[in-house]
Structure formats: C-alpha cells, structure tokens
Design a protein around this motif. Structure first.
Motif, PDB file in Angstrom:
ATOM      1  N   LEU B  47       0.845  -1.192   0.000  1.00  0.00           N
ATOM      2  CA  LEU B  47       0.000   0.000   0.000  1.00  0.00           C
ATOM      3  C   LEU B  47       0.878   1.239   0.000  1.00  0.00           C
ATOM      4  O   LEU B  47       1.230   1.748   1.063  1.00  0.00           O
ATOM      5  CB  LEU B  47      -0.912   0.007   1.231  1.00  0.00           C
ATOM      6  CG  LEU B  47      -1.973  -1.080   1.271  1.00  0.00           C
ATOM      7  CD1 LEU B  47      -2.742  -1.013   2.579  1.00  0.00           C
ATOM      8  CD2 LEU B  47      -2.921  -0.953   0.101  1.00  0.00           C
ATOM      9  N   PRO B  48       1.264   1.707  -1.171  1.00  0.00           N
ATOM     10  CA  PRO B  48       2.191   2.837  -1.238  1.00  0.00           C
ATOM     11  C   PRO B  48       1.628   4.048  -0.507  1.00  0.00           C
ATOM     12  O   PRO B  48       0.436   4.341  -0.628  1.00  0.00           O
ATOM     13  CB  PRO B  48       2.299   3.128  -2.733  1.00  0.00           C
ATOM     14  CG  PRO B  48       1.804   1.903  -3.408  1.00  0.00           C
ATOM     15  CD  PRO B  48       0.816   1.276  -2.490  1.00  0.00           C
ATOM     16  N   PRO B  49       2.470   4.739   0.259  1.00  0.00           N
ATOM     17  CA  PRO B  49       2.002   5.900   1.024  1.00  0.00           C
ATOM     18  C   PRO B  49       1.576   7.051   0.121  1.00  0.00           C
ATOM     19  O   PRO B  49       0.764   7.873   0.522  1.00  0.00           O
ATOM     20  CB  PRO B  49       3.209   6.296   1.871  1.00  0.00           C
ATOM     21  CG  PRO B  49       4.381   5.595   1.281  1.00  0.00           C
ATOM     22  CD  PRO B  49       3.886   4.424   0.520  1.00  0.00           C
ATOM     23  N   ALA B  50       2.092   7.112  -1.092  1.00  0.00           N
ATOM     24  CA  ALA B  50       1.711   8.168  -2.035  1.00  0.00           C
ATOM     25  C   ALA B  50       1.943   7.624  -3.435  1.00  0.00           C
ATOM     26  O   ALA B  50       2.701   6.669  -3.615  1.00  0.00           O
ATOM     27  CB  ALA B  50       2.551   9.421  -1.794  1.00  0.00           C
ATOM     28  N   PRO B  51       1.277   8.210  -4.437  1.00  0.00           N
ATOM     29  CA  PRO B  51       1.496   7.732  -5.808  1.00  0.00           C
ATOM     30  C   PRO B  51       2.974   7.764  -6.158  1.00  0.00           C
ATOM     31  O   PRO B  51       3.687   8.697  -5.794  1.00  0.00           O
ATOM     32  CB  PRO B  51       0.697   8.729  -6.653  1.00  0.00           C
ATOM     33  CG  PRO B  51      -0.334   9.288  -5.729  1.00  0.00           C
ATOM     34  CD  PRO B  51       0.293   9.292  -4.372  1.00  0.00           C
ATOM     35  N   ALA B  52       3.454   6.753  -6.832  1.00  0.00           N
ATOM     36  CA  ALA B  52       4.837   6.649  -7.299  1.00  0.00           C
ATOM     37  C   ALA B  52       5.845   6.450  -6.163  1.00  0.00           C
ATOM     38  O   ALA B  52       7.042   6.426  -6.406  1.00  0.00           O
ATOM     39  CB  ALA B  52       5.235   7.861  -8.140  1.00  0.00           C
ATOM     40  N   VAL B  53       5.372   6.348  -4.921  1.00  0.00           N
ATOM     41  CA  VAL B  53       6.278   6.040  -3.809  1.00  0.00           C
ATOM     42  C   VAL B  53       6.009   4.602  -3.383  1.00  0.00           C
ATOM     43  O   VAL B  53       4.915   4.289  -2.926  1.00  0.00           O
ATOM     44  CB  VAL B  53       6.044   6.983  -2.610  1.00  0.00           C
ATOM     45  CG1 VAL B  53       7.011   6.650  -1.480  1.00  0.00           C
ATOM     46  CG2 VAL B  53       6.199   8.423  -3.042  1.00  0.00           C
ATOM     47  N   LYS B  54       6.993   3.746  -3.582  1.00  0.00           N
ATOM     48  CA  LYS B  54       6.735   2.337  -3.329  1.00  0.00           C
ATOM     49  C   LYS B  54       7.224   1.875  -1.965  1.00  0.00           C
ATOM     50  O   LYS B  54       6.865   0.806  -1.500  1.00  0.00           O
ATOM     51  CB  LYS B  54       7.402   1.476  -4.407  1.00  0.00           C
ATOM     52  CG  LYS B  54       6.719   1.617  -5.760  1.00  0.00           C
ATOM     53  CD  LYS B  54       7.183   0.570  -6.744  1.00  0.00           C
ATOM     54  CE  LYS B  54       6.350   0.679  -8.026  1.00  0.00           C
ATOM     55  NZ  LYS B  54       6.771  -0.268  -9.036  1.00  0.00           N
ATOM     56  N   VAL B 225      -8.061  -1.455  -4.195  1.00  0.00           N
ATOM     57  CA  VAL B 225      -7.341  -2.704  -3.998  1.00  0.00           C
ATOM     58  C   VAL B 225      -7.470  -3.519  -5.273  1.00  0.00           C
ATOM     59  O   VAL B 225      -8.530  -3.639  -5.843  1.00  0.00           O
ATOM     60  CB  VAL B 225      -7.934  -3.482  -2.821  1.00  0.00           C
ATOM     61  CG1 VAL B 225      -7.378  -4.896  -2.808  1.00  0.00           C
ATOM     62  CG2 VAL B 225      -7.586  -2.796  -1.521  1.00  0.00           C
ATOM     63  N   GLY B 226      -6.378  -4.084  -5.691  1.00  0.00           N
ATOM     64  CA  GLY B 226      -6.410  -4.888  -6.904  1.00  0.00           C
ATOM     65  C   GLY B 226      -6.373  -4.020  -8.143  1.00  0.00           C
ATOM     66  O   GLY B 226      -6.427  -4.510  -9.251  1.00  0.00           O
ATOM     67  N   ALA B 227      -6.303  -2.752  -7.958  1.00  0.00           N
ATOM     68  CA  ALA B 227      -6.267  -1.850  -9.100  1.00  0.00           C
ATOM     69  C   ALA B 227      -4.969  -1.059  -9.078  1.00  0.00           C
ATOM     70  O   ALA B 227      -3.942  -1.546  -8.631  1.00  0.00           O
ATOM     71  CB  ALA B 227      -7.482  -0.934  -9.052  1.00  0.00           C
ATOM     72  N   ALA B 228      -5.024   0.162  -9.505  1.00  0.00           N
ATOM     73  CA  ALA B 228      -3.804   0.904  -9.804  1.00  0.00           C
ATOM     74  C   ALA B 228      -2.868   1.056  -8.615  1.00  0.00           C
ATOM     75  O   ALA B 228      -1.663   0.901  -8.752  1.00  0.00           O
ATOM     76  CB  ALA B 228      -4.174   2.270 -10.349  1.00  0.00           C
ATOM     77  N   THR B 229      -3.387   1.354  -7.432  1.00  0.00           N
ATOM     78  CA  THR B 229      -2.501   1.719  -6.345  1.00  0.00           C
ATOM     79  C   THR B 229      -2.000   0.526  -5.545  1.00  0.00           C
ATOM     80  O   THR B 229      -1.141   0.678  -4.703  1.00  0.00           O
ATOM     81  CB  THR B 229      -3.202   2.682  -5.366  1.00  0.00           C
ATOM     82  OG1 THR B 229      -4.365   2.038  -4.879  1.00  0.00           O
ATOM     83  CG2 THR B 229      -3.573   3.981  -6.050  1.00  0.00           C
ATOM     84  N   PHE B 230      -2.547  -0.627  -5.797  1.00  0.00           N
ATOM     85  CA  PHE B 230      -2.097  -1.770  -5.018  1.00  0.00           C
ATOM     86  C   PHE B 230      -0.887  -2.396  -5.686  1.00  0.00           C
ATOM     87  O   PHE B 230      -0.953  -2.875  -6.809  1.00  0.00           O
ATOM     88  CB  PHE B 230      -3.213  -2.794  -4.875  1.00  0.00           C
ATOM     89  CG  PHE B 230      -2.864  -3.912  -3.944  1.00  0.00           C
ATOM     90  CD1 PHE B 230      -3.038  -3.764  -2.584  1.00  0.00           C
ATOM     91  CD2 PHE B 230      -2.338  -5.099  -4.424  1.00  0.00           C
ATOM     92  CE1 PHE B 230      -2.695  -4.793  -1.714  1.00  0.00           C
ATOM     93  CE2 PHE B 230      -1.996  -6.121  -3.560  1.00  0.00           C
ATOM     94  CZ  PHE B 230      -2.179  -5.961  -2.196  1.00  0.00           C
ATOM     95  N   GLU B 231       0.237  -2.389  -4.993  1.00  0.00           N
ATOM     96  CA  GLU B 231       1.452  -2.969  -5.539  1.00  0.00           C
ATOM     97  C   GLU B 231       1.461  -4.473  -5.267  1.00  0.00           C
ATOM     98  O   GLU B 231       0.733  -4.976  -4.440  1.00  0.00           O
ATOM     99  CB  GLU B 231       2.668  -2.309  -4.887  1.00  0.00           C
ATOM    100  CG  GLU B 231       2.801  -0.830  -5.214  1.00  0.00           C
ATOM    101  CD  GLU B 231       3.019  -0.562  -6.699  1.00  0.00           C
ATOM    102  OE1 GLU B 231       3.649  -1.394  -7.368  1.00  0.00           O
ATOM    103  OE2 GLU B 231       2.533   0.469  -7.185  1.00  0.00           O
ATOM    104  N   GLN B 232       2.316  -5.156  -5.979  1.00  0.00           N
ATOM    105  CA  GLN B 232       2.484  -6.603  -5.786  1.00  0.00           C
ATOM    106  C   GLN B 232       1.146  -7.325  -5.919  1.00  0.00           C
ATOM    107  O   GLN B 232       0.679  -7.991  -5.004  1.00  0.00           O
ATOM    108  CB  GLN B 232       3.106  -6.910  -4.417  1.00  0.00           C
ATOM    109  CG  GLN B 232       4.400  -6.174  -4.158  1.00  0.00           C
ATOM    110  CD  GLN B 232       4.854  -6.307  -2.716  1.00  0.00           C
ATOM    111  OE1 GLN B 232       4.519  -7.264  -2.040  1.00  0.00           O
ATOM    112  NE2 GLN B 232       5.616  -5.341  -2.242  1.00  0.00           N
ATOM    113  N   LYS B 233       0.538  -7.189  -7.085  1.00  0.00           N
ATOM    114  CA  LYS B 233      -0.791  -7.768  -7.289  1.00  0.00           C
ATOM    115  C   LYS B 233      -0.811  -9.277  -7.082  1.00  0.00           C
ATOM    116  O   LYS B 233      -1.851  -9.858  -6.817  1.00  0.00           O
ATOM    117  CB  LYS B 233      -1.280  -7.442  -8.695  1.00  0.00           C
ATOM    118  CG  LYS B 233      -1.609  -5.985  -8.896  1.00  0.00           C
ATOM    119  CD  LYS B 233      -2.443  -5.821 -10.157  1.00  0.00           C
ATOM    120  CE  LYS B 233      -2.298  -4.484 -10.825  1.00  0.00           C
ATOM    121  NZ  LYS B 233      -2.295  -3.306 -10.055  1.00  0.00           N
ATOM    122  N   GLU B 234       0.360  -9.929  -7.227  1.00  0.00           N
ATOM    123  CA  GLU B 234       0.377 -11.376  -7.041  1.00  0.00           C
ATOM    124  C   GLU B 234       0.370 -11.737  -5.554  1.00  0.00           C
ATOM    125  O   GLU B 234       0.235 -12.879  -5.195  1.00  0.00           O
ATOM    126  CB  GLU B 234       1.587 -11.984  -7.756  1.00  0.00           C
ATOM    127  CG  GLU B 234       2.949 -11.739  -7.091  1.00  0.00           C
ATOM    128  CD  GLU B 234       3.431 -10.298  -7.219  1.00  0.00           C
ATOM    129  OE1 GLU B 234       2.770  -9.506  -7.884  1.00  0.00           O
ATOM    130  OE2 GLU B 234       4.477  -9.984  -6.611  1.00  0.00           O
TER     131      GLU B 234
END
Lengths: 494, 267
Positions: B47-54, B225-234
């Motif tokens: 759950l990135p704290p901000a867009p483009a911050v991983k 969730v499961g869309a753009a902002t959620f990292e590591q979709k797997e």
C-alpha cells in the motif's frame, strides 16, 4: 456508415424480395429506455430462490412489483470430485448460487447476508443492475453482517451475478456466481421443463482427482490452467442419480451461465440440436444451433424439443475439458423409442480395409459349440474373421508378421511347439525376447483378454491350420482353463 | 463516502478519549508478554504511502510473539469491567462481541489458550493501551509478516506465498489452534499467517474501495485494492488481509479476527 454501402445493401435487400419474417418482426425492446413501468404495485413480494439445477416458477405478473431478495453467503467444504474436497465460497450454499427470477420493471430490494462463520468479506455485482458496480460497492459485507441496496431491473434477459471483492478472480474461482432472470413483461413462453446449469473453471494445488482436501492454486488461476472445468461445481452435480430429467415430446429450456473465471464455454448437448438459442442471454434468437459460445460472465437460454429417449450429455465441446476435467452433465429423456427418427444400432460388422467382413461365422461357431456340433472347419472360418479384425494388423493377413518386429505365425516353430503357451500369450500378451524360427524378437504384444474363450479358441485353431501350418485344435475349454490359472494382466482391455 | 469518513473520525476521536481516560484510571496490567524486537527499515509495501512512492520507512519496534489469548483477554475484562460482554456500549462492539465465551462470560476449556476472537477494534485497542502498548500499524504488521522462518522478506518466494494462501483455502469452521503453536518466523514472531485475521491500529483509515475493481482516484490512500494503487498484485494474501480489514468497521467482531500488541514509537 458509408453511403454507398447503404445503397448497395438496400439494393440487395430489394432484389432478394421480402426479407424473412423473423428478421423484421422482432420488435426493438427499447432496452432500459422502455424498461421502467413505474413504481412498484401491491404488497412487496419475497422472491423464491432455488438451488441449481432447479428454476423458480414464472412470476406470472402483469404489473411491476417490489421484490425482496435475501441471499446468504456461506463458505462450505464440499466434494468437487469423488474423494476430493474444496472450500467453496457460495451464494446460498451452492455452486452456482441460488437462481433469482424477477420481471422487467420490478424494484428489487436486495439483502446480502454474510454468514458469521465466513472467513472473508464478500459483495455482489449483478449484471442485471443498472448502476455503478452493479451493486458491488453497496453490498460489501463483513462476516456476520448484512447489507441492503435496491435497484430497478430495467433490462430483460438472463444475467450473471458474482462476487467482486478483492481478489476478485479468487472469489469467482471459488464458486461465487449465479444467474438472475429478468423476465420480459409478457413472460417467457411456457415450456415443459426448465433447468439451471452453470459452468466454472477451478484451480487446485493437486492434480485432477488427486484425493483429499485441495487448496486453491493462485498461479494456475493466473496462468489459466484449469484443474477442473465443471457444470454446477462438482463432477457428480448432474450425473448418475443427479442427472437432469425430461420426457420425450417435451420442450426443455436450459438457462446456461458461465461463471469462469477464465474459460469460454463451447456449450453443446450431444445428440440434440438447440431449436432456439437466446445467445449471450440477449433478446434475439438463433435457431438450429449445435454449439453456442458462452463467455465468462455471460449466459444463454437454449431450448430444444425432445423426440428420442435416451441419455444426452451436456459438454463443453473444448472436449478435453469434458473427458479430462469434468465438464460433463447428463440429461435423461424417458419415453417410447422412435426408430423412425433414430434407429439405434442396425449393423455391427467388421470392416477391414476395403472389404466388409461378415461376423456371421463367429456366431455360428458359438452356437455349434454350445450344441456340441462344432467342427474344425467352423472354428477355422470363425477364427479367420476374428484374426483379420484383431491380429492381422501386426501378424499380417499372410501370417508372416514383420521381420524383426512382429514374429510370424506361418510355419512358426514357437507357435506350433506349445499350444497352451499360445493361449496364455493371447490372454496376457507377451513382452520381451523370444526366438521364432531362429530370429530374435523383442517387442510388446498387448493382452487380448477382451476376447472370449470361444473367440480365442477359434483364432488359434485358424492359425494352426493356415499358411502351411498343419493340424491342431484349440478348444474353448482349454482357453477357459488357462484363463482361470492366469492372473488378469495389468492394463488388459476388457 | 465523505459523510462516513467524518463519522468515522468522530467515533475514533471519542474512542481515543475514552481509552485514554481508562488508561489513566487503571495502571497497565503487569502481564509478562514476550515481545520480539524488530529492526524496521526501508520497506516495500503493498500500500504505497503516495502515488509513485513504493517504499516506506518502518521505525524499530517490538511486537508480541503471538496473538493475545482468550485467557489474557479475560484477565483484562476482569480488571476493566466496562469491557464485559453485557456492559460494553454497542458503539464500541457489536452484539457478537465475546459471544464465544460461556454463560458466565469466561472462555472455557481449550478456548483459554486460543487466540481471542469476536473482539472489536475498540476492545483490542483498549487492551493494548491497558498494557502500556498499542496495536501495530499496518506497515509494522506487514513488515513482520513479510518474514519466513529463514528470510526477513520472503514475499518473492512462490512456495512460501502458496503456503500462506492455503489458509485462505480453508473455511473458518472448526476451532483455532492454541496461540503460539505455529513456527516462529525470522524475527521470532508466530501466528502471523495461517491462524487468524488481525486488527491493526490504522484499520479505520484503510478506506479500500468496496468494489474490488475500481481504479484509485487519489481521493484516499488505499482506494482501489487490486487496481492501480495496489502494488504486488500477485501478493493475494495481503490483498485479502486488506479487503477483510476494510470490510470491518471498528465496532465489528468476527470469529476469525484476533489481534496482538506492539510497542515503540507510534509509526
């Protein structure tokens, strides 16, 4: 559209004379623009939901109503195949979920309950809903809680519903889908039987039919490598005692959905032709269809009239799914035989290359043996027929075999030396080195134990009296004796 | 959505005030709870704290080695009777709160050693405060849960991921194992996977979209969730944790939702 194209098409239509009635007479339903029949009338109605393969009775209403639907999400451990259990997430305790039936223009008050024993939160997206998410955002429900939202069913048709909680693919792969029928205002034409069938693909860590409790395999699901492809969530859901039932001279209507999550269904009923298909669940009808495509998240209504009694097999005609992943269901049609339409088997005789071979001598030899009048000549005649069908592919019609590969039977020292051994070889096959007429052979003959005692006796008697081989009789009694003393070979045909 | 956020913050504020009052009124329980030391550090979060911050930075913290048991929670309730089943305000715990305890309001038999369930976020938070601790933040929990028994971050190991997923492939029927029965991970923490869901301190701000397919519009941190902002979709196990937490309001309880406490500077 290109103006010239329009003109050309108009000209073509004109030159064809009047277009067939079915192409012009289907009125435009108007879709959602004409689907609002005003506020609900009368007392609210509690919808009767049914478990698959049953379908609720027609609404038989002429006016829009308020319909209350109560659907409960339950997570259950259940057999996916014999001896194999799986944790299904269900709408109403079944896969697919309960069938919902309303009428176009109805106002549906939808209650989603998530059982307290559920591990997961769930929601529902009904494809028959006009509104963002199809109800998903309004129905997100924690375990042990309930939610409510209301929608007006503006479009008629057969619609999939499914869970849309993250991870969506996993919720769907675990069985969270079903069908909602929005009847046209005039209702559907009456039929004799209606059934509810829904295909889905399943992904387990263990292989197909690997016993025990099987967990969901995320990687297989992402790769779209299904372990099971099933109708109604289990290999035995619609087979054996659970088969769908109908009688001859009936109109049968199937509501067929596909929950997916991944695979498109090539839905086919072996031995039937769909008289009518509302493909994609839409209003237009296609007639005389063999196989209809049903996408994940889609459905169709298929109808056919039964004429000939017997078993009809529902399959996904991507056929390995049917025979190796479970996509089989059965419809039993009972009634009087109709030989004028379908005769059943009329001829069953051997066909070898370009020659038809009558199997009559085989039957004649059998009767004579029973009567105690069997002659060597009869045995040879019957044996010849059987040899051509069963043995000549390898040993050749000339009995010469193929040098170095299949040993000869003609003037074979190995055959002539021991008749009892020969019986054993036909029954059990032969693998490994043998020396025949001074030549080494090392290949595999499969067991031929599917042949009965008479047949083996006759084949061997034929071989012992052909191609320069002289004299020798093998009796059915001898074969019986050898069969009784040998263990049935592994992998024997039967 | 805006209205519900306001309501949420309001309830949260009241709760914090009440809990603080309770903590002042009663000294922290003198329970011996073994906590593990976690070093923290720069951490790639789902759950990135901000867009483009991983990545996010997790400060060093201590975390309970296992889940709070029914017996431990029962001692807390005895010392803080306002958290008894029949006395708790419905605003802070729904009517399933501690419903698995016996008629006397106590955990019977094997239940005593099992992780406590049927507890609301408010109750869990009060328990930790009473102990002089707090609930872990999501990033802290995620940091601890990334570890396998051998590696501090095993999230890219497909075999380990599937092993975690297996828990989600079983229904919640049947009783839980005793707390601390699962193997310790790299940091010596147990039960992070395969036992129960866990409350986190910032569960209320996990405003995950109620529809698992919406794209984030930037209006809140965890939308989509499961869309753009959620990292590591797997990383489906984490996805389900977050979906579960976002479906639970702070007064809700569930048969599979437990908790543990953390100590150290608030994230």
């Amino acid at each position: 559209m290109n103006k010239w194209l329009v003109i050309v098409m108009a000209a073509l239509l004109a030159s064809c004379g009047q277009a067939p009635e079915s192409n012009v007479a289907t009125p435009d339903t108007g879709g959602s623009r004409k689907g609002d029949f005003g506020p609900p009338q009368g007392e609210p109605i509690h919808a009767v939901l049914t478990s698959p393969p049953q379908v609720p009775a027609a609404t038989n209403r002429k006016t829009p109503a308020k319909v209350i639907v109560e659907l409960e999400v339950i997570e259950v451990d259940r057999e996916i195949a014999e001896g194999v259990t799986y944790t299904f997430w269900t709408f109403g305790g079944t896969v697919p979920g309960s069938f919902i039936r309303v009428r176009q223009g109805d106002t549906v008050e939808f209650h989603l309950k998530n059982h307290p024993n559920s591990k997961m939160p769930h929601n529902i997206d009904l494809h028959g809903v006009t509104g963002p998410g199809g109800g998903a955002a309004s129905s997100f429900t924690a375990p042990g809680h309930r939610t409510q939202f209301t929608f007006k069913a503006l479009n008629q048709g057969i619609y999939v519903y499914h869970c849309a909680t993250a991870p969506v693919g996993m919720h769907v792969a675990n069985g969270m889908y079903g069908l909602i029928l929005v009847e046209p205002p005039e209702g559907l034409p009456p039929v004799d039987a209606e059934y509810y069938v829904m295909q889905g693909d399943f992904y387990t860590v263990g292989k197909y039919r690997e016993k025990g409790h099987q967990a969901f395999d995320m990687q297989k699901a992402i790769d779209e490598h299904a372990t099971y492809v099933l109708f109604n969530g289990s290999e035995s859901a619609l087979t054996g005692p659970n088969a769908l039932k109908a009688k001859t001279n009936q109109n049968v209507r199937l509501f067929v959905g596909n929950g997916g999550p991944n695979l498109v269904s090539s839905f086919h009923v072996i031995g039937e032709i769909f008289d009518r298909v509302q493909y994609e669940g839409g209003t237009k009808v296609q007639e005389n269809v063999q196989t209809t495509l049903i996408p994940p998240g889609g459905a169709a209504i298929v109808e056919f009239h039964t004429e000939v009694p017997g078993n009809y097999v529902l399959v996904d005609h991507a056929i390995f799914r049917a025979f190796n992943k479970g996509a089989l269901a059965l419809l039993e049609v009972q009634g009087e035989p109709r030989p004028d339409i379908y005769s059943g088997k009329q001829v069953d005789e051997m066909y070898v290359g370009d020659k038809l071979v009558s199997t009559a001598p085989v039957g004649a030899a059998f009767k004579s043996r029973q009567a105690g009048t069997l002659t060597q000549a009869q045995q040879i005649q019957a044996g010849e027929v059987l040899f051509k069908g069963t043995c000549s592919a390898c040993h050749q019609e000339s009995g010469q075999g193929i040098p170095g590969v299949f040993p000869p039977l003609a003037k074979s020292d190995y055959l002539m030396a021991d008749h009892k051994r020969a019986i054993g070889i036909v029954l059990n096959g032969l693998t490994g080195k043998v020396k025949v007429n001074g030549v080494d052979y090392d290949s595999v003959m499969p067991p031929m134990s599917q042949l009965n005692d008479d047949e083996i006796a006759n084949i061997l008697t034929f071989a012992l009296n052909s191609w320069g081989n002289e004299n020798g009789v093998v009796t059915a009694a001898q074969v019986k004796e050898v069969r009784a003393t040998t263990k049935r070979a592994e992998g024997a045909a039967h | 959505m805006l209205n519900s956020q306001w309501f949420w913050k309001c309830v949260y504020g009241i709760a914090v005030a009440i809990v603080a009052t309770a903590a002042l009124a009663a000294p922290p329980d003198k329970e011996a709870v073994l906590q593990a030391e976690l070093p923290g550090g720069k951490f790639e979060t789902v759950l990135p704290p901000a867009p483009a911050v991983k990545t996010t930075r997790v400060a060093p913290f201590r975390l309970d080695r296992s889940l709070v048991t029914n017996a431990q929670f029962a001692r807390f309730v005895k010392a803080h009777p306002e958290w008894r089943r029949e006395r708790v305000a419905r605003l802070f715990a729904d009517d399933k709160y501690l419903s698995h305890w016996n008629a006397a309001g106590e955990p019977a038999g094997a239940l005593a050693r099992q992780p406590v369930t049927h507890v609301s976020w408010f109750a869990a938070n009060a328990y930790c405060e009473a102990r002089g601790a707090r609930l872990p933040g999501w990033y802290e929990w995620e940091f601890a849960a990334a570890a396998s028994d051998r590696a501090p971050d095993a999230r890219n190991d497909p075999a380990w991921r599937q092993q975690i997923l297996d828990w989600y492939s079983r229904s919640a029927r049947g009783s839980l194992p005793p707390a601390g029965a699962s193997p310790a991970n790299y940091y010596g923490v147990r039960d992070l996977h395969g036992v129960a869901w866990e409350w986190v301190e910032d569960a209320g701000s996990m405003l995950v979209s109620d529809d698992g397919r919406e794209q984030g519009d930037g209006s809140n941190r965890f939308c989509g969730v499961g869309a753009a902002t959620f990292e590591q979709k797997e990383n489906y196990a984490m996805l389900m944790r977050i979906a579960m937490l976002s479906s639970m309001k702070a007064a809700y309880t569930s048969s599979s939702m437990s908790f543990r406490c953390a100590s150290g500077e608030r994230p």
